[in-house]
Design a protein around this motif. Structure first.
Motif, PDB file in Angstrom:
ATOM      1  N   ASN A 105       1.438   1.293   6.181  1.00  0.00           N
ATOM      2  CA  ASN A 105       1.652   0.686   5.324  1.00  0.00           C
ATOM      3  C   ASN A 105       2.386  -1.129   5.821  1.00  0.00           C
ATOM      4  OD1 ASN A 105       1.369   2.085   2.564  1.00  0.00           O
ATOM      5  ND2 ASN A 105       3.322   3.350   3.443  1.00  0.00           N
TER       6      ASN A 105
ATOM      7  N   THR B 137       0.368  -1.374   0.230  1.00  0.00           N
ATOM      8  CA  THR B 137       0.371   0.087  -0.215  1.00  0.00           C
ATOM      9  C   THR B 137       0.486   1.366   0.284  1.00  0.00           C
ATOM     10  OG1 THR B 137       0.035  -0.443   2.456  1.00  0.00           O
ATOM     11  CG2 THR B 137      -1.897  -0.861   1.534  1.00  0.00           C
ATOM     12  N   ASP B 138       2.290   0.850  -0.164  1.00  0.00           N
ATOM     13  CA  ASP B 138       3.110   2.100   0.490  1.00  0.00           C
ATOM     14  C   ASP B 138       3.222   3.065  -1.227  1.00  0.00           C
ATOM     15  OD1 ASP B 138       5.810   4.177   0.128  1.00  0.00           O
ATOM     16  OD2 ASP B 138       6.496   2.071   1.342  1.00  0.00           O
TER      17      ASP B 138
END
Length: 739
Positions: free
Chosen positions: A660, A137-138
């Protein structure tokens, strides 16, 4: 009695219903034998469900069922290629489809019980064993693998024109900077809810929080293989949505599934925390490279956009079109790439793309003007665009220059000392900033029905929505003026799929679209009414034409001799007691697409920044708007005020923080996701600049829902720079970034 209703600052016709509690929202309709559902959300961001144990929940007295991917009914049909009316390219998320987890907080089960409290308790007893997979999710770490989607749901970025690389390299004055903002969530006051009423014959009446009942209707009939006549969707009031209600959200699917399987009525309401499990303004990074002559003429503009999307849909916004709309430049290059992450698909959020793109564009232009030593307004006027360069089209109307003039005069811009940190008041540094913006003034196809009864009462209807924008009121005004009736004699109905078809309420096009259909339907009634008035014995209208008369004060009178006329009720007496009924479908006029159609804004902002603490207050805002013909100045002003308040939030507060490591938004409530409150909002003045436009639609009106927000955040950012001398290019502008 005159009945010129258009242009009159009129109270909301639905206001009393709202303040007394008579207005019912999706989760408030009283239904006998109602069961309640509560969603279970995933604890991981990516992987599979190895085992889901519902036995403890089912042992609780009053719990009816727990639906999962293992026991969902087989009759549910949901084609992965089916698109709801607001879906981007890709394969939409299907709740309870299989054991795959695609994002954190994904709904993986629905507990249904006799009460909401029981359902919530039962949901807490569901035990899930996961097989986790690595998630990502970074956003920043993955920008280099950004890709160009096969299809843009927002429209493909304009092709380059001129020689942008060469012109940039040769420009004597240049800047090159990055601008970012984090994910943001809608957070309307009303949570998403669906109440599904199960009828004895299997038909469904569905009360849903949605910005367009036809989208919910199509979604249900497609997802469950039902016939259109088996489903009626009702949504008379929406407690805010701002884009979150454009697509049917998962509580709807779960409620319909449960109602059909249990053969009883079911309501599913999401909590505030669950509201963060779908849809948001996507995190975005923009790279701007600008070049200008020493005299301030813009010679090159390059904009590269990187925005997040989900793994299963390619969501994009119109981030890159605004430079071509707002500035004249002969050498331009634009790009828009996506970064797919393990998150839910982003979703349109007030002025999608416009809020994002205008922020970076207007901050970069302010930086360039400062580097040139030019006043920000002078710089903008030097590079003023007389046409939309993206499509090489003239504007249908554009009073942006007048927005500058009136806004600057009201604000007192001439008193501004251009040097940063030059204006102060005690411990406070004072900054004055400005920005301008645009938003599309589109019209779509819509239908409306008008029924005039023998007592002179008019009912007009269309399956549109009112998400707080004042649709009920302005449509009533349009209908009343067209037929010369008092507002009290007109009723407007919306939010019902059995009414004439209308598109989603979004994109600031409802007045243009539905208002045109309403006027067209009333014009048809007007024609038939005039024919009846000519049949009245001794009618002074017998030899007149429709162009010779006016409809006013319940009368049809000769334009040149207003004392001579026939009352509407007298005319209706010649219709044998029957009503006049007309249904009309309207669409954009031929030739409209030959023009660029936009509303424009110029926003002026004063901030005070505590020199020691870095705290920022927005103490004064002037917003000048060119929005065509203003149907109702009172509700119109309210729209702009709301946009300004939200702009303050975008600039200084709103920030959904992603962990994240967990792949989850962490501040998923209003305790930690900050939005403006009363203490954050001070003096706000709204100016509506007179603008005549005979092309945009028959009413001459442009939408106002989005234009009020687009230029607020950059004006604040520019004011903060003027106050402090420090340029913050990452939203929100918090005191730690200043210190």
């Amino acid at each position: 009695m005159k009945t010129n209703e258009i242009g009159k600052p009129t109270n909301r016709v639905d206001g009393r219903h709202k303040v007394t509690g008579e207005a019912k929202y999706a989760g408030e309709f009283n239904v006998p034998n109602l069961a309640y559902g509560f969603a279970v959300n995933s604890a991981i961001a990516k992987g599979k469900i190895k085992k889901i144990d519902t036995s403890k929940a089912l042992q609780v007295e009053g719990v009816l069922e727990v639906f999962t991917h293992e026991n969902r009914p087989g009759y549910v049909w949901f084609d992965k290629n089916y698109k709801d009316m607001d879906a981007p390219p890709g394969s939409p998320f299907r709740p309870l489809y299989d054991n795959e987890v695609k994002f954190s907080m994904q709904p993986i089960a629905l507990a249904v019980a006799e009460t909401f409290e029981l359902a919530r308790y039962a949901a807490s007893l569901v035990e899930v064993e996961y097989e986790t997979s690595p998630h990502d999710t970074d956003f920043e770490a993955n920008i280099e693998r950004a890709y160009v989607p096969e299809e843009y749901n927002s429209g493909e970025p304009p092709k380059p024109w001129g020689q942008p690389d060469e012109a940039l390299a040769n420009a004597p004055v240049q800047i090159e900077e990055e601008y970012t903002h984090s994910s943001q969530h809608h957070n309307p006051m009303e949570m998403h809810a669906s109440t599904v009423v199960y009828e004895a014959d299997g038909k469904l009446t569905v009360y849903d929080k949605i910005q367009g009942v036809m989208n919910t209707h199509q979604y249900i009939t497609h997802a469950f293989g039902m016939q259109p006549e088996e489903v009626q969707v009702i949504s008379p009031f929406v407690g805010g949505a701002f884009g979150s209600g454009l697509r049917p959200q998962y509580q709807l699917f779960l409620a319909v599934l449960a109602a059909r399987e249990l053969k009883r009525s079911v309501r599913v309401t999401l909590t505030r925390q669950q509201m963060f499990s779908f849809g948001h303004r996507p995190k975005t990074m923009q790279r701007f490279a600008l070049g200008a002559s020493k005299e301030g003429k813009l010679e090159a503009l390059q904009q590269d956009v990187f925005a997040e999307t989900s793994r299963f849909e390619d969501y994009s916004e119109d981030v890159v079109i605004w430079a071509g709309v707002l500035y004249k430049c002969e050498n331009v290059k634009l790009s828009h790439k996506l970064v797919d992450l393990d998150v839910y698909t982003p979703l349109d959020m007030r002025a999608p793309g416009g809020t994002t793109g205008t922020f970076a564009l207007e901050c970069s232009m302010d930086e360039l003007a400062h580097k040139l030593g030019m006043d920000p307004i002078e710089f903008r006027l030097k590079n003023y665009s007389e046409k939309d360069q993206n499509e090489d089209k003239p504007f249908s109307s554009k009073e942006l220059r007048e927005c500058y003039r009136q806004g600057a005069e009201k604000f007192g811009w001439k008193k501004r000392n251009p040097a940063p940190r030059s204006m102060r008041e005690g411990h406070n540094l004072i900054g004055w900033g400005m920005a301008h913006g645009a938003w599309e003034a589109n019209q779509a196809q819509a239908s409306a029905k008008a029924v005039l009864t023998s007592d002179g009462k008019l009912t007009v209807s269309s399956a549109t929505a009112d998400i707080g924008t004042g649709t009920y009121t302005v449509m009533t005004q349009i209908a009343a003026e067209t037929l010369g009736l008092q507002l009290d004699d007109v009723t407007f109905k919306l939010g019902d799929s059995s009414l004439p078809d209308a598109p989603l309420e979004g994109g600031s096009k409802t007045v243009s679209t539905v208002g045109t259909a309403v006027k067209s339907a009333c014009d048809k009634v007007r024609e038939r009414l005039f024919e009846l008035a000519q049949q009245v014995e001794g009618s002074p209208l017998a030899e007149a034409s429709l162009e010779d008369v006016v409809f006013e004060g319940g009368q049809i009178s000769l334009r040149k001799e207003p004392s001579k006329g026939v009352s509407i009720t007298a005319a209706m007496s010649h219709n044998q007691g029957k009503a006049i009924e007309e249904e009309v479908s309207s669409k954009p006029a031929d030739g409209q697409s030959d023009y660029a159609r936009y509303a424009h804004s110029a926003t002026f902002v004063e901030v005070k920044v505590d020199e020691d603490l870095g705290t920022i207050r927005v103490t004064r805002v002037v917003s000048a708007i060119a929005g065509g013909r203003i149907i109702n100045p009172k509700t119109a002003k309210s729209q702009i005020l709301g946009g300004v308040v939200w702009g303050i939030g975008v600039a200084m507060e709103e920030d959904t923080v992603m962990d994240n490591n967990l792949g989850r938004f962490m501040n998923h409530d209003l305790d930690k996701y900050h939005i403006p409150v009363n203490a954050d909002v001070h003096e706000v003045e709204v100016i509506f600049v007179e603008e005549k436009d005979e092309i945009v639609n028959p009413l001459g009106a442009k939408g106002l829902g989005e234009i009020g927000i687009v230029s607020v955040a950059p004006a604040i950012a520019n004011a903060v720079f003027h106050a402090t001398g420090k340029r913050v290019r990452e939203l929100p502008i918090t005191l730690d970034k200043l210190l």
